[in-house]
Design a protein around this motif. Structure first.
Motif, PDB file in Angstrom:
ATOM      1  N   ILE A  68       1.347 -60.983  76.207  1.00 57.17           N
ATOM      2  CA  ILE A  68       0.350 -60.401  75.289  1.00 57.17           C
ATOM      3  C   ILE A  68       1.034 -59.517  74.246  1.00 57.17           C
ATOM      4  O   ILE A  68       0.727 -59.570  73.050  1.00 57.17           O
ATOM      5  CB  ILE A  68      -0.701 -59.603  76.062  1.00 57.17           C
ATOM      6  CG1 ILE A  68      -1.479 -60.506  77.017  1.00 57.17           C
ATOM      7  CG2 ILE A  68      -1.665 -58.899  75.102  1.00 57.17           C
ATOM      8  CD1 ILE A  68      -2.303 -59.739  78.045  1.00 57.17           C
ATOM      9  N   VAL A  69       1.977 -58.690  74.721  1.00 57.35           N
ATOM     10  CA  VAL A  69       2.692 -57.802  73.797  1.00 57.35           C
ATOM     11  C   VAL A  69       3.464 -58.625  72.766  1.00 57.35           C
ATOM     12  O   VAL A  69       3.443 -58.321  71.566  1.00 57.35           O
ATOM     13  CB  VAL A  69       3.636 -56.861  74.577  1.00 57.35           C
ATOM     14  CG1 VAL A  69       4.456 -56.018  73.609  1.00 57.35           C
ATOM     15  CG2 VAL A  69       2.834 -55.939  75.506  1.00 57.35           C
ATOM     16  N   ALA A  70       4.125 -59.677  73.221  1.00 59.91           N
ATOM     17  CA  ALA A  70       4.879 -60.524  72.291  1.00 59.91           C
ATOM     18  C   ALA A  70       3.960 -61.121  71.231  1.00 59.91           C
ATOM     19  O   ALA A  70       4.320 -61.207  70.048  1.00 59.91           O
ATOM     20  CB  ALA A  70       5.592 -61.635  73.056  1.00 59.91           C
ATOM     21  N   ALA A  71       2.768 -61.547  71.644  1.00 63.77           N
ATOM     22  CA  ALA A  71       1.822 -62.155  70.705  1.00 63.77           C
ATOM     23  C   ALA A  71       1.364 -61.172  69.629  1.00 63.77           C
ATOM     24  O   ALA A  71       0.941 -61.583  68.547  1.00 63.77           O
ATOM     25  CB  ALA A  71       0.612 -62.696  71.462  1.00 63.77           C
ATOM     26  N   THR A 130      -4.095 -51.953  78.543  1.00 63.33           N
ATOM     27  CA  THR A 130      -3.368 -51.417  77.389  1.00 63.33           C
ATOM     28  C   THR A 130      -2.860 -52.554  76.507  1.00 63.33           C
ATOM     29  O   THR A 130      -2.965 -52.496  75.273  1.00 63.33           O
ATOM     30  CB  THR A 130      -2.192 -50.545  77.855  1.00 63.33           C
ATOM     31  OG1 THR A 130      -2.676 -49.506  78.714  1.00 63.33           O
ATOM     32  CG2 THR A 130      -1.484 -49.908  76.664  1.00 63.33           C
ATOM     33  N   ALA A 131      -2.327 -53.601  77.116  1.00 58.94           N
ATOM     34  CA  ALA A 131      -1.822 -54.737  76.346  1.00 58.94           C
ATOM     35  C   ALA A 131      -2.932 -55.408  75.544  1.00 58.94           C
ATOM     36  O   ALA A 131      -2.761 -55.748  74.368  1.00 58.94           O
ATOM     37  CB  ALA A 131      -1.157 -55.748  77.279  1.00 58.94           C
ATOM     38  N   TYR A 132      -4.090 -55.583  76.166  1.00 58.81           N
ATOM     39  CA  TYR A 132      -5.205 -56.260  75.495  1.00 58.81           C
ATOM     40  C   TYR A 132      -5.807 -55.417  74.381  1.00 58.81           C
ATOM     41  O   TYR A 132      -6.114 -55.917  73.294  1.00 58.81           O
ATOM     42  CB  TYR A 132      -6.300 -56.596  76.512  1.00 58.81           C
ATOM     43  CG  TYR A 132      -6.138 -57.927  77.197  1.00 58.81           C
ATOM     44  CD1 TYR A 132      -6.220 -59.126  76.488  1.00 58.81           C
ATOM     45  CD2 TYR A 132      -5.915 -57.998  78.568  1.00 58.81           C
ATOM     46  CE1 TYR A 132      -6.077 -60.349  77.118  1.00 58.81           C
ATOM     47  CE2 TYR A 132      -5.768 -59.217  79.214  1.00 58.81           C
ATOM     48  CZ  TYR A 132      -5.853 -60.393  78.484  1.00 58.81           C
ATOM     49  OH  TYR A 132      -5.708 -61.602  79.110  1.00 58.81           O
ATOM     50  N   ALA A 137       2.574 -51.485  69.134  1.00 62.20           N
ATOM     51  CA  ALA A 137       3.445 -50.347  69.424  1.00 62.20           C
ATOM     52  C   ALA A 137       3.043 -49.647  70.717  1.00 62.20           C
ATOM     53  O   ALA A 137       3.892 -49.292  71.545  1.00 62.20           O
ATOM     54  CB  ALA A 137       3.422 -49.362  68.257  1.00 62.20           C
ATOM     55  N   VAL A 138       1.755 -49.423  70.895  1.00 58.35           N
ATOM     56  CA  VAL A 138       1.273 -48.735  72.095  1.00 58.35           C
ATOM     57  C   VAL A 138       1.471 -49.611  73.327  1.00 58.35           C
ATOM     58  O   VAL A 138       1.933 -49.141  74.384  1.00 58.35           O
ATOM     59  CB  VAL A 138      -0.210 -48.328  71.935  1.00 58.35           C
ATOM     60  CG1 VAL A 138      -0.758 -47.731  73.222  1.00 58.35           C
ATOM     61  CG2 VAL A 138      -0.357 -47.337  70.780  1.00 58.35           C
TER      62      VAL A 138
END
Length: 232
Positions: A68-71, A130-132, A137-138
């Motif tokens: 998710i973060v990568a996306a 948090t990822a969603y 950055a967060v």
């Protein structure tokens, strides 16, 4: 390079300040009974078995958080760098799990049927939420402690005298391995890049989730030591 030296080398950066902020948490992590007993080879097998099962469940969700973060990364260069560093860490950990699951007689069915502990459940849900729902950055700041703290702990234990016959030596070798260290350093660098482009409000949120995830790291190890289960 010792992970504990990162804040010195990154003086003035976001990650250096974040690492300094969790100093009290790190002091508590470094004296956790699970890590002390793992280091000297005296950790009871049933406690390690509980821990590695919980860690296998955690990794399944953590891998999804990384995706998710990568996306959400702002450009292809950061997407590729992040996926590469994440892949290094995941590959290393999956290899570790495979070996230990066999060594301690844990079957794939055991992993499938295992229930996450309260601490593990809370931690993975915090990371997924948090990822969603947060910015790149967060979200990146929330997944950083897992990389960095494991690197720091692995390096610290690796530098102690080797205990002959330590059943947990593969764990020590994994988190003190240069491949894992490279992945951690890359995520630290990406977090600093993201922080430089973030607003003051966003940087404050980055610090908050970095601290919270670090607290969850302590809770995860402590709960494994206590072989935590759901009270009702």
């Amino acid at each position: 390079m010792d992970a504990s030296m990162q804040s010195t080398e990154l003086t003035g950066s976001f990650t250096a300040a974040a690492w300094d902020k969790i100093a009290p948490i790190m002091a508590e992590i470094e004296v956790l009974p699970l890590l002390q007993r793992l280091s000297d080879g005296t950790l009871p097998p049933e406690i390690f078995r509980h821990y590695i099962l919980q860690d296998a469940l955690y990794l399944k969700h953590y891998a999804r958080c990384l995706a998710i973060v990568a996306a959400k990364a702002p450009d292809n260069a950061q997407v590729l760098r992040f996926l590469g560093s994440a892949q290094k860490a995941i590959t290393v950990e999956q290899g570790l799990h495979a070996g230990f699951l066999t060594q301690f007689g844990i079957s794939s069915a055991d992993v499938t049927l295992a229930e996450p502990s309260p601490a593990g459940f809370a931690y993975t849900n915090f990371l997924l939420a948090t990822a969603y729902h947060s910015s790149y950055a967060v979200a990146l700041s929330s997944i950083l402690p897992c990389f960095w703290i494991y690197w720091h702990v692995g390096e610290a234990i690796k530098n102690r005298p080797v205990i002959e016959g330590n059943a947990f030596q593969a764990w020590i070798n994994t988190y003190g391995d240069p491949q894992f260290a490279a992945g951690a350093r890359e995520v630290i660098a990406l977090t600093d890049i993201a922080a430089r482009a973030a607003s003051p409000v966003e940087r404050a949120q980055m610090t908050d989730v970095f601290v919270r995830a670090s607290q969850y790291e302590w809770m995860f190890w402590d709960s494994a030591w206590r072989q935590e289960t759901w009270p009702v």
